[in-house]
Design a protein around this motif. Structure first.
Motif, PDB file in Angstrom:
ATOM      1  N   LEU A 221       0.808  -1.214   0.000  1.00 46.93           N
ATOM      2  CA  LEU A 221       0.000   0.000   0.000  1.00 46.93           C
ATOM      3  C   LEU A 221       0.846   1.271   0.000  1.00 46.93           C
ATOM      4  N   GLN A 222       2.129   1.155   0.234  1.00 45.16           N
ATOM      5  CA  GLN A 222       3.012   2.323   0.221  1.00 45.16           C
ATOM      6  C   GLN A 222       3.762   2.479  -1.102  1.00 45.16           C
ATOM      7  N   GLU A 223       3.475   1.607  -2.057  1.00 46.37           N
ATOM      8  CA  GLU A 223       4.173   1.661  -3.345  1.00 46.37           C
ATOM      9  C   GLU A 223       3.609   2.784  -4.220  1.00 46.37           C
ATOM     10  N   ASP A 224       4.388   3.176  -5.213  1.00 52.96           N
ATOM     11  CA  ASP A 224       4.000   4.270  -6.107  1.00 52.96           C
ATOM     12  C   ASP A 224       2.772   3.923  -6.942  1.00 52.96           C
ATOM     13  N   TYR A 225       2.655   2.654  -7.361  1.00 49.76           N
ATOM     14  CA  TYR A 225       1.517   2.309  -8.226  1.00 49.76           C
ATOM     15  C   TYR A 225       0.189   2.407  -7.479  1.00 49.76           C
ATOM     16  N   ILE A 226       0.226   2.309  -6.142  1.00 55.61           N
ATOM     17  CA  ILE A 226      -1.002   2.479  -5.370  1.00 55.61           C
ATOM     18  C   ILE A 226      -1.418   3.955  -5.375  1.00 55.61           C
ATOM     19  N   ARG A 227      -0.442   4.860  -5.216  1.00 52.38           N
ATOM     20  CA  ARG A 227      -0.762   6.289  -5.282  1.00 52.38           C
ATOM     21  C   ARG A 227      -1.247   6.669  -6.677  1.00 52.38           C
ATOM     22  N   THR A 228      -0.684   6.037  -7.695  1.00 47.37           N
ATOM     23  CA  THR A 228      -1.143   6.310  -9.058  1.00 47.37           C
ATOM     24  C   THR A 228      -2.570   5.831  -9.254  1.00 47.37           C
ATOM     25  N   ALA A 229      -2.888   4.654  -8.729  1.00 49.43           N
ATOM     26  CA  ALA A 229      -4.240   4.128  -8.866  1.00 49.43           C
ATOM     27  C   ALA A 229      -5.252   5.012  -8.155  1.00 49.43           C
ATOM     28  N   LYS A 232      -6.014   8.204 -10.057  1.00 46.03           N
ATOM     29  CA  LYS A 232      -6.890   8.005 -11.207  1.00 46.03           C
ATOM     30  C   LYS A 232      -8.368   7.988 -10.821  1.00 46.03           C
ATOM     31  N   GLY A 233      -8.631   8.027  -9.519  1.00 50.11           N
ATOM     32  CA  GLY A 233     -10.012   8.047  -9.068  1.00 50.11           C
ATOM     33  C   GLY A 233     -10.611   6.681  -8.827  1.00 50.11           C
ATOM     34  N   LEU A 234      -9.785   5.636  -8.774  1.00 52.62           N
ATOM     35  CA  LEU A 234     -10.309   4.298  -8.517  1.00 52.62           C
ATOM     36  C   LEU A 234     -10.817   4.204  -7.085  1.00 52.62           C
ATOM     37  N   SER A 235     -11.858   3.412  -6.907  1.00 50.85           N
ATOM     38  CA  SER A 235     -12.422   3.250  -5.572  1.00 50.85           C
ATOM     39  C   SER A 235     -11.435   2.521  -4.669  1.00 50.85           C
ATOM     40  N   GLU A 236     -11.603   2.717  -3.367  1.00 56.13           N
ATOM     41  CA  GLU A 236     -10.669   2.119  -2.418  1.00 56.13           C
ATOM     42  C   GLU A 236     -10.705   0.591  -2.441  1.00 56.13           C
ATOM     43  N   PRO A 237     -11.881  -0.057  -2.522  1.00 57.20           N
ATOM     44  CA  PRO A 237     -11.861  -1.528  -2.635  1.00 57.20           C
ATOM     45  C   PRO A 237     -11.098  -2.018  -3.860  1.00 57.20           C
ATOM     46  N   VAL A 238     -11.209  -1.315  -4.983  1.00 58.96           N
ATOM     47  CA  VAL A 238     -10.476  -1.715  -6.186  1.00 58.96           C
ATOM     48  C   VAL A 238      -8.982  -1.552  -5.973  1.00 58.96           C
ATOM     49  N   VAL A 239      -8.579  -0.463  -5.341  1.00 58.05           N
ATOM     50  CA  VAL A 239      -7.157  -0.227  -5.084  1.00 58.05           C
ATOM     51  C   VAL A 239      -6.590  -1.296  -4.157  1.00 58.05           C
ATOM     52  N   VAL A 240      -7.352  -1.610  -3.100  1.00 55.47           N
ATOM     53  CA  VAL A 240      -6.843  -2.538  -2.081  1.00 55.47           C
ATOM     54  C   VAL A 240      -6.826  -3.967  -2.599  1.00 55.47           C
ATOM     55  N   PHE A 241      -7.944  -4.414  -3.161  1.00 54.49           N
ATOM     56  CA  PHE A 241      -8.072  -5.834  -3.483  1.00 54.49           C
ATOM     57  C   PHE A 241      -7.591  -6.179  -4.893  1.00 54.49           C
ATOM     58  N   ARG A 242      -7.716  -5.263  -5.844  1.00 50.88           N
ATOM     59  CA  ARG A 242      -7.296  -5.590  -7.201  1.00 50.88           C
ATOM     60  C   ARG A 242      -5.828  -5.272  -7.436  1.00 50.88           C
ATOM     61  N   LEU A 245      -3.539  -6.167  -3.212  1.00 51.49           N
ATOM     62  CA  LEU A 245      -3.584  -7.563  -2.795  1.00 51.49           C
ATOM     63  C   LEU A 245      -2.992  -8.488  -3.846  1.00 51.49           C
ATOM     64  N   ARG A 246      -3.154  -8.157  -5.119  1.00 48.31           N
ATOM     65  CA  ARG A 246      -2.608  -9.021  -6.178  1.00 48.31           C
ATOM     66  C   ARG A 246      -1.089  -9.112  -6.073  1.00 48.31           C
ATOM     67  N   ASN A 247      -0.429  -8.029  -5.729  1.00 51.13           N
ATOM     68  CA  ASN A 247       1.025  -8.060  -5.578  1.00 51.13           C
ATOM     69  C   ASN A 247       1.447  -8.575  -4.200  1.00 51.13           C
ATOM     70  N   ALA A 248       0.629  -8.332  -3.196  1.00 50.01           N
ATOM     71  CA  ALA A 248       0.986  -8.792  -1.851  1.00 50.01           C
ATOM     72  C   ALA A 248       0.756 -10.283  -1.669  1.00 50.01           C
ATOM     73  N   ILE A 249      -0.037 -10.890  -2.549  1.00 50.53           N
ATOM     74  CA  ILE A 249      -0.380 -12.297  -2.381  1.00 50.53           C
ATOM     75  C   ILE A 249       0.751 -13.214  -2.803  1.00 50.53           C
ATOM     76  N   LEU A 250       1.700 -12.718  -3.590  1.00 51.13           N
ATOM     77  CA  LEU A 250       2.769 -13.587  -4.082  1.00 51.13           C
ATOM     78  C   LEU A 250       3.603 -14.196  -2.951  1.00 51.13           C
ATOM     79  N   PRO A 251       4.050 -13.411  -1.961  1.00 48.40           N
ATOM     80  CA  PRO A 251       4.786 -14.060  -0.855  1.00 48.40           C
ATOM     81  C   PRO A 251       3.938 -15.049  -0.070  1.00 48.40           C
ATOM     82  N   VAL A 252       2.615 -14.838  -0.050  1.00 48.35           N
ATOM     83  CA  VAL A 252       1.735 -15.753   0.682  1.00 48.35           C
ATOM     84  C   VAL A 252       1.721 -17.127   0.022  1.00 48.35           C
ATOM     85  N   LEU A 253       1.922 -17.166  -1.300  1.00 42.91           N
ATOM     86  CA  LEU A 253       1.942 -18.448  -1.988  1.00 42.91           C
ATOM     87  C   LEU A 253       3.052 -19.348  -1.471  1.00 42.91           C
TER      88      LEU A 253
END
Length: 328
Positions: A221-229, A232-242, A245-253
């Protein structure tokens, strides 16, 4: 892709060989053997243990041969995909494993799905509202789940929900009295028996996935692409989960791959407490009865499962993250 898979499979061969040899040495180093167990049970009926009887049993089971000959015979059977014969149960090991693997797969996959879904969701929510009351409450609950011993939790579940409240069955996988009912009734019966063991097995993993996902999500959530998203006016659920979470889930695998390795160890306790007819209970019986062929085969198949899972996760990494390339 094909060349990568072939190379990984070739790398697995010496690892499998080393695991098989190490398992054999550790089991042989333990005191006692199957012949002594059978002779002791016979002595309870007939009298004192006779050394000649133990010697005859060892000869019939092939336990009187030198250890290096037993090891070579074991490796030779594995090379021909022969898991051997269980003298204790009087059946081929392959049949015993095939009869039990379905129950363990049902229990393990159910607990894994519960742990991943609930743990990842809780971790993402805590990361989104970091340092809030919700985050502190969930973190405290996860710390409790992380520290509770599995066997104690299983016993408490039996006492509370099985004996005191009588909400769920606590023994076996099916109700014998419903054997003649239709298919859906039997499925519901199995699922009803599955609730307590699957939930108990998942509690510890839920805490692990939640804590790991939270830490990974906080960084994402502190990465630059999150601030960019967000710009752009994206909703918070889209920013968090799409996006996050898509990038944060890789270490969980990676945790999921390790979870498969711990699956058998956890299921031994759970299946024994709840009398679940799976590989965990079969492993416990093999240890108690010193059934070497059966125990070696279960450990061998468990190692294959862990290695196959690691290979599948590597492929999944590349599918989820285009920056990861599977090199030959």
């Amino acid at each position: 892709m094909r060349a990568y898979i072939q190379r990984r499979l070739l790398q697995f061969l010496p690892v499998v060989l080393g695991i098989c040899i190490l398992n054999f040495i550790l089991i042989q180093a333990a005191p006692g053997d199957l012949a002594e167990v059978v002779a002791a049970e016979s002595a309870q009926v007939e009298g004192a243990i006779v050394e000649d009887q133990v010697a005859r049993l060892r000869a019939s089971y092939g336990l009187d041969a030198p250890l290096h000959m037993q090891l070579l015979a074991y490796l030779g059977r594995l090379a021909t995909f022969d898991l051997g014969y269980s003298h204790r149960f009087g059946e081929p090991v392959a049949k015993l494993v095939a009869d039990r693997v379905g129950a363990t797969a049902l229990l393990g996959l159910t607990s894994l799905v519960l742990a991943v879904v609930i743990g990842v969701l809780l971790g993402a929510v805590c990361a989104r509202w970091r340092n809030s009351r919700l985050d502190r409450a969930v973190s405290a609950l996860m710390a409790l789940c992380y520290s509770v011993p599995v066997f104690w939790l299983a016993l408490m579940m039996v006492v509370l929900f099985g004996v005191t409240l009588q909400w769920f069955p606590i023994d076996g996988m099916r109700d014998v009295g419903r054997a003649g009912e239709d298919g859906w009734a039997q499925v519901r019966d199995v699922l009803w028996h599955l609730v307590l063991p699957a939930t108990t097995l998942a509690v510890y993993s839920i805490a692990v996935y939640a804590r790991f996902t939270r830490a990974s999500m906080v960084d994402a959530l502190q990465e630059d692409y999150i601030r960019t998203a967000r710009s752009k006016g994206l909703s918070e659920p889209v920013v968090v989960f799409r996006h996050a979470l898509r990038n944060a889930i890789l270490p969980v695998l990676t945790l999921i791959g390790g979870h498969f390795g711990e699956l058998l160890a956890g299921s031994i306790v759970i299946e024994t407490v709840f009398s679940w007819p799976g590989l965990g209970k079969l492993t416990y019986d093999a240890v108690v009865n010193r059934d070497t062929n059966l125990l070696l085969s279960i450990l061998f198949l468990s190692s294959l499962l862990v290695m196959a899972t690691s290979l599948l996760l590597d492929i999944l990494y590349a599918a989820l993250d285009p920056r990861i390339e599977l090199r030959k």
